[in-house]
Design a protein around this motif. Sequence first.
Motif, PDB file in Angstrom:
ATOM      1  N   VAL A 291       0.838  -1.202   0.000  1.00 32.33           N
ATOM      2  CA  VAL A 291       0.000   0.000   0.000  1.00 32.33           C
ATOM      3  C   VAL A 291       0.875   1.255   0.000  1.00 32.33           C
ATOM      4  N   ARG A 292       1.970   1.231   0.756  1.00 30.82           N
ATOM      5  CA  ARG A 292       2.901   2.364   0.748  1.00 30.82           C
ATOM      6  C   ARG A 292       3.542   2.529  -0.623  1.00 30.82           C
ATOM      7  N   PHE A 293       3.884   1.417  -1.247  1.00 27.43           N
ATOM      8  CA  PHE A 293       4.464   1.457  -2.599  1.00 27.43           C
ATOM      9  C   PHE A 293       3.499   2.127  -3.580  1.00 27.43           C
ATOM     10  N   MET A 294       2.205   1.940  -3.349  1.00 26.85           N
ATOM     11  CA  MET A 294       1.198   2.535  -4.223  1.00 26.85           C
ATOM     12  C   MET A 294       0.967   4.011  -3.931  1.00 26.85           C
ATOM     13  N   GLY A 295       1.622   4.532  -2.897  1.00 24.81           N
ATOM     14  CA  GLY A 295       1.561   5.964  -2.642  1.00 24.81           C
ATOM     15  C   GLY A 295       0.690   6.386  -1.486  1.00 24.81           C
ATOM     16  N   TYR A 296       0.233   5.435  -0.672  1.00 23.07           N
ATOM     17  CA  TYR A 296      -0.628   5.761   0.456  1.00 23.07           C
ATOM     18  C   TYR A 296       0.124   5.610   1.779  1.00 23.07           C
ATOM     19  N   ASN A 297      -0.369   6.294   2.791  1.00 17.22           N
ATOM     20  CA  ASN A 297       0.235   6.242   4.124  1.00 17.22           C
ATOM     21  C   ASN A 297      -0.799   5.691   5.098  1.00 17.22           C
ATOM     22  N   PRO A 298      -0.862   4.367   5.239  1.00 20.32           N
ATOM     23  CA  PRO A 298      -1.961   3.774   6.007  1.00 20.32           C
ATOM     24  C   PRO A 298      -1.778   3.815   7.519  1.00 20.32           C
ATOM     25  N   GLN A 299      -2.896   4.010   8.210  1.00 18.81           N
ATOM     26  CA  GLN A 299      -2.963   3.806   9.656  1.00 18.81           C
ATOM     27  C   GLN A 299      -3.512   2.391   9.854  1.00 18.81           C
ATOM     28  N   VAL A 300      -2.861   1.593  10.688  1.00 22.19           N
ATOM     29  CA  VAL A 300      -3.203   0.177  10.822  1.00 22.19           C
ATOM     30  C   VAL A 300      -3.862  -0.092  12.163  1.00 22.19           C
ATOM     31  N   ILE A 301      -5.036  -0.732  12.120  1.00 18.07           N
ATOM     32  CA  ILE A 301      -5.785  -1.079  13.335  1.00 18.07           C
ATOM     33  C   ILE A 301      -5.993  -2.583  13.361  1.00 18.07           C
ATOM     34  N   ILE A 302      -5.593  -3.235  14.456  1.00 16.40           N
ATOM     35  CA  ILE A 302      -5.783  -4.677  14.633  1.00 16.40           C
ATOM     36  C   ILE A 302      -6.858  -4.896  15.680  1.00 16.40           C
ATOM     37  N   ARG A 303      -7.867  -5.694  15.315  1.00 17.45           N
ATOM     38  CA  ARG A 303      -8.980  -5.953  16.224  1.00 17.45           C
ATOM     39  C   ARG A 303      -8.938  -7.415  16.676  1.00 17.45           C
ATOM     40  N   GLU A 304      -8.809  -7.592  17.983  1.00 19.38           N
ATOM     41  CA  GLU A 304      -8.602  -8.908  18.608  1.00 19.38           C
ATOM     42  C   GLU A 304      -9.524  -9.016  19.813  1.00 19.38           C
ATOM     43  N   ASP A 305     -10.062 -10.224  20.066  1.00 19.11           N
ATOM     44  CA  ASP A 305     -11.015 -10.373  21.175  1.00 19.11           C
ATOM     45  C   ASP A 305     -10.408 -11.009  22.424  1.00 19.11           C
ATOM     46  N   ASN A 306      -9.098 -11.298  22.404  1.00 16.64           N
ATOM     47  CA  ASN A 306      -8.449 -11.907  23.570  1.00 16.64           C
ATOM     48  C   ASN A 306      -7.725 -10.825  24.365  1.00 16.64           C
ATOM     49  N   LEU A 307      -8.322 -10.397  25.458  1.00 15.69           N
ATOM     50  CA  LEU A 307      -7.785  -9.287  26.245  1.00 15.69           C
ATOM     51  C   LEU A 307      -6.406  -9.598  26.859  1.00 15.69           C
ATOM     52  N   PRO A 308      -6.179 -10.790  27.428  1.00 17.56           N
ATOM     53  CA  PRO A 308      -4.832 -11.069  27.967  1.00 17.56           C
ATOM     54  C   PRO A 308      -3.724 -10.923  26.925  1.00 17.56           C
ATOM     55  N   LEU A 309      -3.992 -11.361  25.699  1.00 18.36           N
ATOM     56  CA  LEU A 309      -2.982 -11.216  24.643  1.00 18.36           C
ATOM     57  C   LEU A 309      -2.751  -9.745  24.326  1.00 18.36           C
ATOM     58  N   LEU A 310      -3.810  -8.962  24.248  1.00 15.67           N
ATOM     59  CA  LEU A 310      -3.659  -7.531  23.971  1.00 15.67           C
ATOM     60  C   LEU A 310      -2.839  -6.850  25.056  1.00 15.67           C
ATOM     61  N   ASN A 311      -3.058  -7.253  26.301  1.00 12.81           N
ATOM     62  CA  ASN A 311      -2.296  -6.664  27.412  1.00 12.81           C
ATOM     63  C   ASN A 311      -0.803  -6.999  27.307  1.00 12.81           C
ATOM     64  N   VAL A 312      -0.502  -8.234  26.918  1.00 12.72           N
ATOM     65  CA  VAL A 312       0.897  -8.641  26.763  1.00 12.72           C
ATOM     66  C   VAL A 312       1.549  -7.884  25.613  1.00 12.72           C
ATOM     67  N   LEU A 313       0.843  -7.758  24.497  1.00 11.20           N
ATOM     68  CA  LEU A 313       1.397  -7.072  23.326  1.00 11.20           C
ATOM     69  C   LEU A 313       1.601  -5.577  23.588  1.00 11.20           C
ATOM     70  N   ALA A 314       0.788  -5.009  24.469  1.00  8.35           N
ATOM     71  CA  ALA A 314       0.896  -3.578  24.762  1.00  8.35           C
ATOM     72  C   ALA A 314       1.948  -3.276  25.820  1.00  8.35           C
ATOM     73  N   SER A 315       2.466  -4.315  26.469  1.00  2.00           N
ATOM     74  CA  SER A 315       3.436  -4.106  27.546  1.00  2.00           C
ATOM     75  C   SER A 315       4.859  -4.011  26.992  1.00  2.00           C
ATOM     76  N   ASP A 316       5.751  -3.477  27.783  1.00  2.00           N
ATOM     77  CA  ASP A 316       7.141  -3.306  27.371  1.00  2.00           C
ATOM     78  C   ASP A 316       8.035  -4.483  27.774  1.00  2.00           C
ATOM     79  N   TYR A 317       7.605  -5.271  28.761  1.00  2.00           N
ATOM     80  CA  TYR A 317       8.466  -6.342  29.240  1.00  2.00           C
ATOM     81  C   TYR A 317       8.361  -7.582  28.335  1.00  2.00           C
ATOM     82  N   ALA A 318       9.409  -8.386  28.324  1.00  2.00           N
ATOM     83  CA  ALA A 318       9.446  -9.597  27.504  1.00  2.00           C
ATOM     84  C   ALA A 318       8.583 -10.675  28.149  1.00  2.00           C
ATOM     85  N   TYR A 319       7.745 -11.302  27.372  1.00  2.17           N
ATOM     86  CA  TYR A 319       6.860 -12.363  27.870  1.00  2.17           C
ATOM     87  C   TYR A 319       7.630 -13.677  27.899  1.00  2.17           C
TER      88      TYR A 319
END
Length: 377
Positions: A291-319
């Motif tokens: 998409v960037r190659f085609m000349g666009y600057n996309p904002q990316v949103i990931i939608r996930e229903d597993n809250l524990p995984l989202l919390n781990v991905l948003a944290s700074d420490y290594a899991y």
Amino acid sequence: MLSTRNGGLIVKLNKALYGLKESGYLWYEDVRKSLVDLGFTVSADDDCLFKKTDDTGVIFITIHVDDFLVSSSSESLLIITKDALEKKYGKLKTQSGSSLTYLSIRIKKSNNIITLDQCEYIKELIEYYHIEKDEMTPYDDNLYKDEGKEVDPTKYKSLIAKINFIATRTRMEISFPISYLSSKCTKPLVSHWNALKKILGYLKRTIHWNLTFKQMNDNKNINIYMYVDASHILYKDSYGQTGYCIYLGEHLACIYGRSIKQKLVCHSSFAAEAIAMDTGTSSLERIINVVRFMGYNPQVIIREDNLPLLNVLASDYAYTEDSRAINNRIECTKQRIKEYGMKLEKWSTSDMIADPLTKVISVKEGFITYTKRMLNC
């Protein structure tokens, strides 16, 4: 030219012959060089996507062997490119206008709406396999049964490939059953064959459904959305299933969707979701770059229903609380999220569009609703 002891000859080819394994590569290299000489650049993430810009506009070319799909904002740039290619390769057989067919996909444009379908290809399969019964969904709980005598593996694999061609192009909602039934190719049974025919029955009933896109405006800032989900221990060998679908704009059709049997046995739904997230963001990374190659600057949103995984991905420490394989996948996902500025959103399980790509969903559970949102039809 060399002669052998038994009187045979060994010759050096000066030109590629059709059918040799090297021929496809040599043809691509010839086309690539020709387009580069015309001022085109090649996408680093898709070797078959080419782009050229000048003062009059932009032109894109995608190639599949000797089939070219060309899109341009400039009529003069289009004519110049066509003339140059015809000078190199001779007279080109072309299609243009509001309706054309490319690799068995019919592309129709009306006002600001573009639709993609495979009606003719599906019709050929229905007639060839004598499908008479319409089906409401492409699967039910009988999908998981292993019953009946063995069927011809060659015939079974042939139908798998034909249906998969549809699933990976315009009908992503059948990706899960075709993925599941692909795992039965070694020893297919009558129940598996009947499940494939059920998919054809569903395609027969919905033959006119298509992918629907609205023409985008000139705004270079667009959103890419990915819905990602997983099923834990779906198969008898304890493996799970990954499913994800990617949208270019929130209210358009899905541009890419996959349903894949996982390659690691997980002891929790968290681990299965982590594998799905890693697989999905890996595909998403490539799409972002295209998409960037085609000349666009996309904002990316990931939608996930597993809250524990989202919390781990948003944290700074290594899991480090799971197996090394799962931990590595989580760290790879976190690196992609950081590099591309992906935004994570907690999404409702009841509204997870990727759900039908991971398990059997009935009409009552919303299969038709999910599908129409996936196809935007």
